[in-house]
Write a protein that holds these residues in place. Structure first.
Motif, PDB file in Angstrom:
ATOM      1  N   LYS A   1       0.021   4.270   0.199  1.00  0.00           N
ATOM      2  CA  LYS A   1      -0.527   5.339   1.025  1.00  0.00           C
ATOM      3  C   LYS A   1      -0.279   5.114   2.514  1.00  0.00           C
ATOM      4  O   LYS A   1      -0.548   5.984   3.334  1.00  0.00           O
ATOM      5  CB  LYS A   1      -2.027   5.467   0.757  1.00  0.00           C
TER       6      LYS A   1
ATOM      7  N   GLY B   1       4.491   1.588   2.011  1.00  0.00           N
ATOM      8  CA  GLY B   1       4.288   3.022   2.093  1.00  0.00           C
ATOM      9  C   GLY B   1       5.197   3.801   1.158  1.00  0.00           C
ATOM     10  O   GLY B   1       5.880   3.235   0.313  1.00  0.00           O
ATOM     11  N   THR B   2       5.172   5.110   1.306  1.00  0.00           N
ATOM     12  CA  THR B   2       5.974   6.007   0.483  1.00  0.00           C
ATOM     13  C   THR B   2       6.843   6.864   1.387  1.00  0.00           C
ATOM     14  O   THR B   2       6.336   7.568   2.261  1.00  0.00           O
ATOM     15  CB  THR B   2       5.060   6.905  -0.376  1.00  0.00           C
TER      16      THR B   2
ATOM     17  N   ASN C   1       0.836  -1.188   0.000  1.00  0.00           N
ATOM     18  CA  ASN C   1       0.000   0.000   0.000  1.00  0.00           C
ATOM     19  C   ASN C   1       0.877   1.247   0.000  1.00  0.00           C
ATOM     20  O   ASN C   1       1.526   1.544   1.001  1.00  0.00           O
ATOM     21  CB  ASN C   1      -0.903  -0.012   1.234  1.00  0.00           C
TER      22      ASN C   1
END
Length: 101
Positions: A32, A59-60, A30
């Motif tokens: 986000k 995540g980022t 994911n």
């Protein structure tokens, strides 16, 4: 099947099998979610400060994010890809060099 990174034997087949497993198991991260990953190596670079090679797993990771590794923490000052290009963010499965402050 024998695999050798030094000689290049079996690498295409290995990558194909990894891709097949990821498709069958529907492995997805994911982007986000809050970023998490693994530090491969770290060092103090003269003139740059703390530098770490990180693989983002989930995540980022963005410039300005806080990172924690054991009892140590820092803020991301810059991100670089394997070619040395400056990045603003690193998505899942991305290896990056992180310069912190």
């Amino acid at each position: 099947m024998p695999v050798s990174a030094l000689k290049g034997n079996g690498i295409p087949e290995l990558l194909e099998m990894i891709q097949l497993q990821a498709d069958v198991l529907e492995l997805k991260a994911n982007p986000k979610a809050p970023a998490s990953g693994i530090v491969i190596e770290s060092q103090i670079d003269v003139g740059r400060g703390p530098v770490a090679t990180v693989i983002v797993q989930r995540g980022t990771l963005k410039v300005g994010d806080a990172i924690v590794c054991g009892p140590h923490w820092a803020k991301v000052r810059a991100l670089f890809d394997d070619q040395g290009n400056n990045l603003k963010e690193a998505l899942p499965a991305t290896p990056v060099r992180v310069i912190a402050w």
